[in-house]
Motif scaffolding. Structure first.
Motif, PDB file in Angstrom:
ATOM      1  N   PHE A 277       0.822  -1.200   0.000  1.00 26.07           N
ATOM      2  CA  PHE A 277       0.000   0.000   0.000  1.00 26.07           C
ATOM      3  C   PHE A 277       0.863   1.260   0.000  1.00 26.07           C
ATOM      4  CE2 PHE A 277      -2.640  -3.269   2.006  1.00 26.07           C
ATOM      5  CZ  PHE A 277      -3.770  -3.198   1.208  1.00 26.07           C
ATOM      6  N   ASP A 278       0.470   2.228  -0.827  1.00 31.03           N
ATOM      7  CA  ASP A 278       1.162   3.519  -0.854  1.00 31.03           C
ATOM      8  C   ASP A 278       0.639   4.448   0.229  1.00 31.03           C
ATOM      9  OD1 ASP A 278       2.820   3.054  -3.211  1.00 31.03           O
ATOM     10  OD2 ASP A 278       0.947   3.052  -4.324  1.00 31.03           O
ATOM     11  N   PHE A 279      -0.572   4.203   0.694  1.00 28.87           N
ATOM     12  CA  PHE A 279      -1.184   5.066   1.717  1.00 28.87           C
ATOM     13  C   PHE A 279      -1.594   4.176   2.889  1.00 28.87           C
ATOM     14  CE2 PHE A 279      -1.925   6.882  -2.466  1.00 28.87           C
ATOM     15  CZ  PHE A 279      -1.467   8.187  -2.317  1.00 28.87           C
ATOM     16  N   ARG A 280      -0.637   3.921   3.758  1.00 23.74           N
ATOM     17  CA  ARG A 280      -0.867   2.984   4.842  1.00 23.74           C
ATOM     18  C   ARG A 280      -1.687   3.642   5.943  1.00 23.74           C
ATOM     19  NH1 ARG A 280       2.153  -1.442   4.760  1.00 23.74           N
ATOM     20  NH2 ARG A 280       2.161  -1.649   7.031  1.00 23.74           N
ATOM     21  N   GLY A 281      -2.563   2.851   6.574  1.00 24.61           N
ATOM     22  CA  GLY A 281      -3.337   3.347   7.696  1.00 24.61           C
ATOM     23  C   GLY A 281      -4.580   4.134   7.326  1.00 24.61           C
ATOM     24  N   GLU A 282      -4.896   4.246   6.043  1.00 26.85           N
ATOM     25  CA  GLU A 282      -6.107   4.961   5.627  1.00 26.85           C
ATOM     26  C   GLU A 282      -7.367   4.200   6.051  1.00 26.85           C
ATOM     27  OE1 GLU A 282      -5.533   7.492   1.530  1.00 26.85           O
ATOM     28  OE2 GLU A 282      -6.003   5.359   1.370  1.00 26.85           O
ATOM     29  N   ASP A 283      -8.420   4.955   6.345  1.00 26.90           N
ATOM     30  CA  ASP A 283      -9.702   4.294   6.542  1.00 26.90           C
ATOM     31  C   ASP A 283     -10.465   4.292   5.215  1.00 26.90           C
ATOM     32  OD1 ASP A 283     -10.802   6.843   6.179  1.00 26.90           O
ATOM     33  OD2 ASP A 283     -11.215   7.145   8.309  1.00 26.90           O
ATOM     34  N   ARG A 284     -11.595   3.615   5.212  1.00 26.77           N
ATOM     35  CA  ARG A 284     -12.374   3.435   3.986  1.00 26.77           C
ATOM     36  C   ARG A 284     -12.783   4.773   3.360  1.00 26.77           C
ATOM     37  NH1 ARG A 284     -17.291   4.393   2.505  1.00 26.77           N
ATOM     38  NH2 ARG A 284     -18.502   2.988   1.173  1.00 26.77           N
ATOM     39  N   ASP A 285     -13.341   5.693   4.176  1.00 30.38           N
ATOM     40  CA  ASP A 285     -13.860   6.941   3.627  1.00 30.38           C
ATOM     41  C   ASP A 285     -12.758   7.801   3.020  1.00 30.38           C
ATOM     42  OD1 ASP A 285     -16.237   6.008   4.540  1.00 30.38           O
ATOM     43  OD2 ASP A 285     -16.737   7.744   5.775  1.00 30.38           O
ATOM     44  N   THR A 286     -11.611   7.830   3.655  1.00 36.59           N
ATOM     45  CA  THR A 286     -10.480   8.597   3.114  1.00 36.59           C
ATOM     46  C   THR A 286     -10.041   8.021   1.771  1.00 36.59           C
ATOM     47  OG1 THR A 286      -9.724   9.136   5.344  1.00 36.59           O
ATOM     48  CG2 THR A 286      -8.125   9.367   3.561  1.00 36.59           C
ATOM     49  N   ALA A 287      -9.949   6.697   1.696  1.00 37.48           N
ATOM     50  CA  ALA A 287      -9.533   6.045   0.451  1.00 37.48           C
ATOM     51  C   ALA A 287     -10.546   6.290  -0.659  1.00 37.48           C
ATOM     52  CB  ALA A 287      -9.356   4.548   0.680  1.00 37.48           C
ATOM     53  N   PHE A 288     -11.834   6.207  -0.340  1.00 39.91           N
ATOM     54  CA  PHE A 288     -12.869   6.434  -1.349  1.00 39.91           C
ATOM     55  C   PHE A 288     -12.845   7.870  -1.853  1.00 39.91           C
ATOM     56  CE2 PHE A 288     -16.264   3.078  -1.863  1.00 39.91           C
ATOM     57  CZ  PHE A 288     -15.449   2.037  -1.461  1.00 39.91           C
ATOM     58  N   ALA A 289     -12.734   8.829  -0.939  1.00 41.90           N
ATOM     59  CA  ALA A 289     -12.745  10.238  -1.336  1.00 41.90           C
ATOM     60  C   ALA A 289     -11.537  10.569  -2.218  1.00 41.90           C
ATOM     61  CB  ALA A 289     -12.768  11.133  -0.096  1.00 41.90           C
ATOM     62  N   ALA A 290     -10.354  10.089  -1.823  1.00 45.70           N
ATOM     63  CA  ALA A 290      -9.149  10.352  -2.608  1.00 45.70           C
ATOM     64  C   ALA A 290      -9.192   9.615  -3.941  1.00 45.70           C
ATOM     65  CB  ALA A 290      -7.908   9.946  -1.811  1.00 45.70           C
ATOM     66  N   GLY A 291      -9.705   8.383  -3.932  1.00 47.70           N
ATOM     67  CA  GLY A 291      -9.841   7.643  -5.184  1.00 47.70           C
ATOM     68  C   GLY A 291     -10.798   8.324  -6.141  1.00 47.70           C
ATOM     69  N   ALA A 292     -11.901   8.866  -5.616  1.00 51.80           N
ATOM     70  CA  ALA A 292     -12.867   9.576  -6.457  1.00 51.80           C
ATOM     71  C   ALA A 292     -12.226  10.801  -7.100  1.00 51.80           C
ATOM     72  CB  ALA A 292     -14.081   9.987  -5.631  1.00 51.80           C
ATOM     73  N   ARG A 293     -11.427  11.549  -6.333  1.00 48.80           N
ATOM     74  CA  ARG A 293     -10.762  12.738  -6.888  1.00 48.80           C
ATOM     75  C   ARG A 293      -9.785  12.356  -7.998  1.00 48.80           C
ATOM     76  NH1 ARG A 293     -10.723  14.222  -1.358  1.00 48.80           N
ATOM     77  NH2 ARG A 293      -8.548  13.536  -1.133  1.00 48.80           N
TER      78      ARG A 293
END
Length: 552
Positions: A277-293
């Motif tokens: 993982f490039d972004f370790r420790g992320e929660d689901r909502d953070t990953a979804f929001a950043a992925g959407a952007r």
């Protein structure tokens, strides 16, 4: 072990008219762990054909429990659903219910899968035409008795078919749909039932598994922080069409790590493996929001700089996944990187998934691995280097086989779009908003690429050729008279503008003359020569195999 049901399910039936009243009033809800809508138009038509024949169409499984007020999205319908203590949550039967609620509601016709009508002449269900034909009655009209009577009053030539139409309406409204009602307080019980019921039939897609694993509480997430929410936001906000759920999921996963086929069960656990993982420790909502952007940036780049205006013209979905990873790590790339990334797209589109030896998943992993978080220039150079000249040399799309779901045809349609197709009625050039509005969420551009002359008018060898198609996202153009529209200049269009119209569709004075003379096969062969030159030029310019990259 999951708790058992406190009470056995209650068996009941709903008249279709009452069931849809409940749906349109917002009492029927879709649980957040449900799969996305999967049916196509033929599935929907078969459902209505079964209903009028009196065939069973399966039972619903409904979960009775309270629900908060919300803006409910059901297919194309947006419903202001009030709070209620006895909402009915659809555990099984979503595809059927969504189809029924959308086809029989006037607003559902915005999606071509739900734009269904009944043809009184053929006595069958069919796609509702864009232009009104009194013999083809939209199903929302059939379902509403008052509208049906007005339809026949406005079209007296149909009078002898009134009994047939009212009988059809009665069969639909009064059709009985069996249902089981379940009462239980725990969402886990319903998820367990959902899982067991879906062990049979179509396997769940990875995106559906992912959504169920990380669904959380019903009200814990914003509506756009889901796989479907991201897809709908891109469709509605950017006019790019609806991305399929697995492409969205892969984009979210690719941002976090290059192996998009990794085990989903540990994605947000404490067992993240080092280096994955490039972004370790992320929660689901953070990953979804950043992925959407990142997905949005990639889509804007595709549309504005690559020249892919709609998802239906995207040669391969995996190219968007790789771009999403790139824009996640390098959100504002340099001019040089943007030029090279656009070239990479077209080179990969022409080559196909060769990097992974023909396997799409292997290709995605290999290409995503080339995107480094710490070096933009090295990342884009590695991608371009991977897209070397294909075996056998550069090849333009074939024009002897037109299939809107094939990569070659999508490249060809992109080439036509780059020329700037114009209306044969007004002479005006079509814009992105018109293309987006016409195609909507259609996965292919079939509706926007009609035949110039009827297929049966051509020799068999010419019937599938691209020269009998044009890119025409315009409901105002009568496609059943397209040969005449492209052969006769309207009086309000000047000769100079008409030449631009012809050129924008790969037509010449010669092809115009052949259309007027109804020499259909000669027209196909003559236009093919023009289209071949245009396609070869487009691919050569966009791939730029021998060009130097610009300086920043």
């Amino acid at each position: 072990m999951t708790d058992s049901l406190q009470t056995r399910p209650t068996a009941t039936t709903f008249d279709l008219e009452k069931l849809l009243g409940e749906a349109w009033a917002g009492r029927l809800r879709i649980p957040h762990f449900q799969r996305e809508f999967r049916w196509d138009r033929q599935d929907v038509i078969r459902l209505f054909d079964s209903i009028v024949r009196g065939y069973p169409v399966g039972s619903l499984l409904l979960w009775s429990r309270p629900a908060a007020s919300q803006l409910l999205k059901l297919g194309q319908l947006e419903i202001e659903a009030p709070a209620t203590n006895e909402a009915l949550w659809v555990v099984d039967g979503q595809q059927r219910l969504t189809s029924l609620a959308n086809v029989l509601h006037p607003d559902g016709a915005n999606d071509p899968r739900f734009r269904i009508a009944y043809d009184l002449r053929a006595r069958e269900f069919s796609l509702r035409p864009h232009s009104q034909d009194p013999w083809v009655v939209p199903l929302p009209v059939i379902f509403d008795l008052q509208r049906l009577l007005r339809w026949f009053a406005e079209h007296p030539e149909l009078t002898e078919h009134l009994d047939e139409a009212t009988s059809l309406a009665r069969k639909i409204r009064q059709f009985s749909v069996p249902a089981y009602l379940v009462k239980h307080d725990e969402v886990a019980v319903l998820q367990d039932i959902f899982d067991r019921m879906n062990n049979y039939g179509k396997r769940l897609r990875r995106a559906e598994v992912f959504s169920a694993l990380y669904a959380g509480d019903e009200n814990s997430h914003e509506s756009n922080l889901t796989i479907d929410g991201i897809a709908n936001a891109i469709s509605g906000g950017l006019g790019f069409g609806l991305l399929d759920s697995n492409t969205v999921l892969q984009g979210v996963l690719a941002r976090r790590g290059p192996d998009v086929a990794r085990d989903l069960r540990v994605e947000f656990s404490n067992h993240e493996r080092r280096g994955v993982f490039d972004f370790r420790g992320e929660d689901r909502d953070t990953a979804f929001a950043a992925g959407a952007r990142a997905l949005e940036r990639a889509v804007v780049f595709l549309r504005e700089e690559v020249g892919v205006p709609h998802v239906s013209l995207l040669a391969y979905r995996y190219l968007l996944v790789v771009m999403t990873r790139f824009f996640a790590h390098h959100p504002e790339p340099s001019r040089r990187s943007r030029v090279l990334l656009a070239r990479w797209y077209w080179r990969e589109a022409v080559r196909g998934p060769l990097t992974g030896r023909g396997s799409v998943m292997s290709t995605v992993r290999a290409l995503c691995a080339k995107v480094r978080s710490d070096d933009e220039a090295a990342s884009v150079s590695a991608l371009v280097d991977a897209a070397d000249t294909p075996p056998g040399g550069l090849r333009a799309p074939t024009l002897t086989r037109f299939r809107t779901n094939s990569a070659e045809t999508k490249i060809l349609l992109s080439a036509w779009w780059s020329i700037g197709p114009r209306s044969p009625i007004t002479g005006q050039r079509y814009g992105h908003s018109q293309l987006s509005s016409f195609l909507g969420d259609s996965p292919t551009a079939a509706s926007a690429s009609p035949q110039v002359v009827p297929r049966r008018s051509l020799k068999e060898e010419h019937q599938d050729w691209a020269a009998n198609r044009v890119l025409l996202p315009d409901e105002a153009v009568p496609v059943n008279e397209l040969d005449s529209c492209l052969a006769v200049r309207p009086g309000e269009v000047t000769p100079d503008t008409w030449r631009l119209v012809l050129r924008s569709h790969g037509l010449t004075n010669e092809t115009e003359r052949l259309l007027l003379e109804e020499r259909w096969d000669d027209f196909i062969e003559s236009r093919t020569e023009v289209l071949q030159d245009d396609a070869a030029r487009f691919v050569a310019e966009r791939c730029a195999w021998d060009s130097e990259a610009p300086e920043d």
